[in-house]
Design an enzyme around this catalytic site. Structure first.
Site, PDB file in Angstrom:
ATOM      1  N   GLU A   1       1.952  19.282 -22.869  1.00 12.88           N
ATOM      2  CA  GLU A   1       2.334  18.476 -21.700  1.00 12.88           C
ATOM      3  C   GLU A   1       3.212  17.303 -22.132  1.00 12.88           C
ATOM      4  OE1 GLU A   1      -1.247  18.933 -18.473  1.00 12.88           O
ATOM      5  OE2 GLU A   1      -1.756  17.994 -20.381  1.00 12.88           O
TER       6      GLU A   1
ATOM      7  N   ASP B   1      11.502  -0.817   4.416  1.00 14.92           N
ATOM      8  CA  ASP B   1      12.501  -1.062   5.461  1.00 14.92           C
ATOM      9  C   ASP B   1      13.747  -1.698   4.863  1.00 14.92           C
ATOM     10  OD1 ASP B   1      12.211  -4.052   5.536  1.00 14.92           O
ATOM     11  OD2 ASP B   1      10.165  -3.527   6.099  1.00 14.92           O
TER      12      ASP B   1
ATOM     13  N   GLY C   1       0.856  -1.177   0.000  1.00 19.96           N
ATOM     14  CA  GLY C   1       0.000   0.000   0.000  1.00 19.96           C
ATOM     15  C   GLY C   1       0.900   1.238   0.000  1.00 19.96           C
TER      16      GLY C   1
HETATM   17  C1  GLA Z   1      -1.546  -0.869  -3.641  1.00 17.61           C
HETATM   18  C2  GLA Z   1      -0.372  -0.203  -4.304  1.00 17.61           C
HETATM   19  C3  GLA Z   1      -0.856   0.587  -5.492  1.00 17.61           C
HETATM   20  C4  GLA Z   1      -1.548  -0.332  -6.452  1.00 17.61           C
HETATM   21  C5  GLA Z   1      -2.675  -1.057  -5.759  1.00 17.61           C
HETATM   22  C6  GLA Z   1      -3.275  -2.122  -6.638  1.00 17.61           C
HETATM   23  O1  GLA Z   1      -2.384   0.031  -3.025  1.00 17.61           O
HETATM   24  O2  GLA Z   1       0.335   0.575  -3.415  1.00 17.61           O
HETATM   25  O3  GLA Z   1       0.214   1.246  -6.108  1.00 17.61           O
HETATM   26  O4  GLA Z   1      -0.620  -1.259  -6.973  1.00 17.61           O
HETATM   27  O5  GLA Z   1      -2.249  -1.689  -4.565  1.00 17.61           O
HETATM   28  O6  GLA Z   1      -4.297  -2.802  -6.024  1.00 17.61           O
END
Ligand code: GLA
Length: 735
Positions: A611, A531, A525
Site C-alpha cells: 500500500e 461558498d 464540519g
Molecule cells: C471538523 C472538521 C474535521 C476535523 C474536526 C476536528 O469536523 O471538519 O476535519 O478537523 O472538526 O474537531
C-alpha cells in the site's frame, strides 16, 4: 467598453463575449429590466408590454394609465411599497413604521475596472479586464438611496451585481430584507437547480420546476450551511449538461442567505438572491450605509458544463487571492482520521516521517493540540499550545518536522469557545447567548461574538501568538456548529447575523495581510461554509467530513457545478471508511481524491508495504497531473445520481492533454459495458492513451466513447491519460 448607455432612451447595455444584459430607466424613473441571455443586438425595450390588469395597481404618477403596474413590469431592483406584490429585492421599514420604498433613477456612472466592496469579498479584476456601472436610485420622500453596482468581465462572460443602501434621510430606518440581485424573466418556463445536503453529505443535485408560488432555499444558520449552497442555476426546461440555456447565480457570502424563485400570475419568473430576511432587521441611522453582498451571474447557451467552466475560471482567476490561488498546493497528510484527539508530538512527528518516505509535502496537526482538549467537550478558546501533551514546544516540533523536509500546518477554530475553558470562565459574555436563557449547544460548544471587535482582537492576538512560534505554512480554519441564540451585548440584535460574518471576514483579512504566504483551508464540519465568500480568503475548503470515496462522487459532483477543483479539499482515508464503514480500493480512493487538492487522512504506519508503494505512485501521478487537474477545464461525463458510473475529465487549455477518471458505482451479474464519452477534445486531433499506446481521434472518443473494462469487484476505478499526437497526420494508425 462593455457598458453602453443610450442617452435618449436611458438604456443600459452590458455586453460580455457571449451575453447581453439590458435595462432602462422609463418615463417615470423606474429602472426596468429588459433582457439577460445570449448576446443580441439592438434595443430590447420592445419587449415591454402594457395591459390593464385587474388587481395589479398603478403608481400615482402613472395618472390614469391603468396599464402601468409594478406588479407586472420586469424590474432591476423591486421594492416593497410600489405595488409589486411579488417577492421584492428590498424591504425598508421607515421611521413611521410603514414598509415603503419607491426608488427612482437619479444618476449613473460608468467606470473602468471592477468595483470593490468595503468589508466584503468580491470578484476582482485588472482595470482592463472589467468595467463597472453604478446606478443611483432614490426614494424622494424618505431619502433612502440605493446604489446598484454591475461589474462586467467581458472575456469571462461574467456579470456581478451588488447594492448599497444608504439612509440619506434624517430618521433611523430598518432594512428588513435586501437582495443584491433580482432577475426577472418576462417569458419562458424554468427549472431551479439547487444543492441541498446535510453534514457529511453536502451539495446534492436537485432540479425542480419553478412553478406558481414562491420556492425558497437559504440558510438561517449563521453560515452558508451544509443544507443549501448559496448558488443556483435557473435552467430552461430543455437545458442539460451540454445543451440549452441556463443562468447561474452565486452569492459571494458566508452567512444567512435566501434565494427565492417565483412564477407570477402572468407566467413571468423572478429569482432573487440576497441576505435572508429572518433574523435580520438592520438599523441605519442618518448617513449610514449597508452593503449587500455580491452575486456572480453567468449565462450559458450550451448547458451546465459550459456554465460551470465560466464559474471555475472566474473563481480561480478573479476571486481566490494570494500566492496559492494559482500555485500548486502541498500534498498533505492530516492527523484527524489518523489519530483524532489521541496524539502527542511523537505521533505528529511519526506522521511526518512516514510522509517524508511517501513523498507527501506537509503534515497537518488537527484538533487537540491546545488548552485542555482531549475530546470535543473542552478547551476551545484557549489557544495556548499544550506542551505537556506534545512533549515539546510547538517551535521544536515544527523544527524537527522541517528538518526532515516536511512542511507543517495546524488546525484552528477561532470563532468558538467551550464552556469548559479558561476563556469562557473569564468572559462568558463573549459567547453569543441570550441573557437569562441557557444557550443551545452544538458539539458541546458556543459561538464567540465575532461581531465584536474586542472579541476578535483578543482571539487574533492569541492565534498570532501560535502562528509566530514556528514555520507554520498552512492553517485549517474550522467552524463546527451553527449560530443560535442570536444576541449581542454590544449592538442591535437585528445586525448580529450580518455583522458576525463581516467580523469573520475582517479577521481573515487581517490574518492574510499579516501572513501573506500562509495557505488557509476553510472548513466548517467539512463543507458547511463552502461558498464563494470564503474563497476570497481561503483558496481551498475541506469539501466534506465524509471521506468515503463513493459518497464523495456525489458530493464532488454537486460541488463542481460552481467551484473549481483547485478549491476542493479531498483526501484519501483509511478503510473501512470512518463515516460509512464502506471499503474501496486504495486506487479508487486515489482517483476520487485527485479531483481536488490532494492529501491523506490516515495513519500510514498501519499500511502494508504494498500500500505504501501504491501511495508513492499516487503522489507521483498527482504531481504529474496537478497542473492539468487544477488548471485544466473540468468536464462532467456522467451524473452519479443517475448513472452506473461516475466519470469526469480534465482537459488542458490547449486541448492537448486529457485525464479521464471513471469510478463504477454498480456491479451486476453478466455486467453491461459502459462507454464513456469524453468532452473538450479537438475532433480532428489524434490522442494517444499514454498507457496502452492506442490512438483515437478526438471525434471518436467524443461521439462513440471508450468502453470501460468489465471487472469483478465493487467500485473499480480507471484513470486514463490521453496526449495529443502532434505529428499523427494521415499516417496515424487508428486502432
Ligand atoms: C471538523 C472538521 C474535521 C476535523 C474536526 C476536528 O469536523 O471538519 O476535519 O478537523 O472538526 O474537531
Amino acid at each position: 467598453m462593455a457598458i453602453q448607455y443610450q442617452q435618449e432612451k436611458q438604456l443600459f447595455t452590458l455586453n460580455t463575449e457571449h451575453t447581453t444584459y439590458q435595462m432602462k430607466v422609463d418615463s417615470l424613473g423606474f429602472l426596468l429590466h429588459l433582457y439577460y441571455g445570449a448576446r443580441v443586438s439592438g434595443n430590447m425595450d420592445y419587449l415591454l408590454t402594457y395591459y390593464d390588469r385587474g388587481f395589479s395597481g398603478n403608481p400615482a404618477d402613472a395618472g390614469n394609465d391603468r396599464t402601468y403596474s409594478m406588479d407586472a413590469l420586469p424590474q432591476e431592483y423591486p421594492q416593497a411599497g410600489t405595488g409589486d406584490y411579488r417577492s421584492t429585492a428590498l424591504v425598508i421599514r421607515n421611521a413611521d413604521g410603514s414598509e415603503y420604498c419607491d426608488l427612482r433613477y437619479v444618476s449613473h456612472e460608468i467606470k473602468k475596472g471592477k468595483y470593490a466592496l468595503k468589508g466584503l469579498p468580491a470578484v476582482y479584476a485588472a482595470d482592463d479586464e472589467a468595467d463597472t456601472l453604478e446606478i443611483l436610485l432614490e426614494d424622494s420622500v424618505s431619502g433612502v438611496q440605493a446604489k446598484l453596482w454591475y461589474g462586467v468581465l467581458e472575456k469571462e462572460d461574467i456579470i456581478t451585481r451588488s447594492a448599497a443602501i444608504t439612509n440619506s434621510g434624517s430618521d433611523r430606518i430598518y432594512v428588513e430584507k435586501a437582495a443584491s440581485t433580482c432577475l426577472d424573466f418576462i417569458s419562458g418556463d424554468y427549472d431551479l437547480i439547487s444543492f441541498y445536503g446535510r453534514h457529511a453529505m453536502e451539495r446534492n443535485f436537485q432540479r425542480t420546476e419553478i412553478a406558481h408560488g414562491c420556492q425558497t432555499i437559504g440558510s438561517r444558520r449563521g453560515t452558508s450551511s451544509h443544507q443549501y449552497n448559496p448558488a443556483v442555476i435557473i435552467a430552461d426546461k430543455n437545458a442539460a449538461e451540454d445543451t440549452g440555456s441556463c443562468y447561474g447565480m452565486v452569492f459571494v457570502y458566508s452567512g444567512n442567505f435566501m434565494c427565492e424563485a417565483e412564477k407570477d400570475q402572468y407566467g413571468q419568473t423572478r429569482v432573487l438572491m440576497g441576505l435572508h430576511s429572518d433574523l435580520f432587521h438592520y438599523p441605519l441611522e442618518k448617513g449610514e450605509t449597508l452593503v449587500i453582498p455580491e452575486t456572480i451571474l453567468a449565462y450559458s447557451a450550451q448547458g451546465f458544463g459550459n456554465l460551470s467552466r465560466k464559474y471555475h475560471h472566474c473563481i480561480q482567476k478573479h476571486l481566490c487571492r494570494g500566492k496559492y490561488s494559482r500555485q500548486s498546493r502541498p500534498v498533505l497528510i492530516n492527523s484527524w482520521e489518523a489519530a483524532y484527539f489521541d496524539f502527542d508530538g511523537g505521533t505528529i512527528y511519526g506522521l511526518a516521517k512516514e510522509a517524508a518516505a511517501l513523498g507527501i509535502d506537509m503534515v497537518v496537526m488537527d484538533d487537540g493540540w491546545f488548552g485542555k482538549r482531549d475530546d470535543d467537550d473542552s478547551g476551545l478558546g484557549d489557544w495556548q499550545v499544550n506542551e505537556e501533551k506534545l512533549g515539546c514546544s510547538l517551535g521544536e516540533l515544527i523544527q524537527r518536522i522541517n528538518d526532515i523536509g516536511i512542511k507543517f500546518g495546524i488546525w484552528i477554530e477561532p470563532e468558538m469557545v467551550s464552556e469548559d475553558s479558561a476563556l469562557y470562565r473569564q468572559h462568558p459574555d463573549w459567547a453569543i447567548q441570550v441573557p437569562g436563557r441557557k444557550p443551545v449547544r452544538g458539539r458541546n460548544q458556543l459561538v464567540l461574538d465575532f461581531s465584536r471587535e474586542d472579541v476578535r482582537d483578543y482571539i487574533f492576538d492569541q492565534i498570532c501568538g501560535v502562528l509566530d512560534q514556528g514555520n507554520i505554512e498552512y492553517v485549517k480554519w474550522d467552524m463546527n456548529r451553527n449560530l443560535t441564540d442570536i444576541y449581542s451585548l454590544k449592538r442591535e440584535q437585528g445586525k448580529v447575523t450580518y455583522d458576525y460574518v463581516t467580523g469573520v471576514y475582517d479577521f481573515l483579512e487581517k490574518l492574510i495581510q499579516r501572513y501573506p504566504d500562509l495557505l488557509i483551508e476553510g472548513c466548517s464540519g467539512g463543507g458547511g461554509r463552502f461558498d464563494a465568500g470564503m474563497l476570497y480568503y481561503t483558496p481551498q475548503i475541506w469539501c466534506s467530513d465524509n471521506t468515503d470515496a463513493i459518497d464523495r462522487l456525489k458530493i464532488q459532483f454537486g460541488t463542481s457545478f460552481f467551484y473549481p477543483v483547485s478549491v476542493v479539499g479531498s483526501h484519501v482515508s483509511a478503510v473501512p471508511n470512518h463515516q460509512t464503514g464502506r471499503s474501496t480500493s486504495l486506487h479508487t480512493r486515489g482517483v476520487v481524491a485527485m479531483a481536488g487538492t490532494f492529501g491523506y487522512e490516515l495513519n500510514p504506519a498501519a499500511l502494508s508495504d504494498e500500500e505504501k508503494e501504491e501511495i508513492k505512485g499516487q503522489i507521483a501521478s498527482y504531481k504529474k497531473y496537478e497542473t492539468l487537474i487544477c488548471q485544466g477545464d473540468y468536464y462532467r461525463l456522467s451524473n452519479p445520481f443517475e448513472d452506473e458510473y461516475a466519470a469526469w475529465a480534465f482537459v488542458s487549455e490547449d486541448q492537448k492533454q486529457a485525464l479521464l477518471n471513471v469510478v463504477m458505482q454498480e456491479i451486476h451479474g453478466n455486467m453491461t459495458v459502459s462507454y464513456v464519452r469524453l468532452k473538450g477534445l479537438k475532433p480532428d486531433a489524434v490522442y494517444q492513451d499514454a498507457e496502452t499506446g492506442v490512438r483515437y481521434y478526438g471525434s471518436a472518443l467524443t461521439e462513440a466513447g471508450i468502453p470501460m473494462p468489465v471487472q469483478l469487484g465493487e467500485y473499480q476505478a480507471y484513470q486514463k491519460y490521453f496526449v495529443c499526437v502532434e505529428d499523427a497526420g494521415a499516417e496515424c494508425r487508428i486502432e
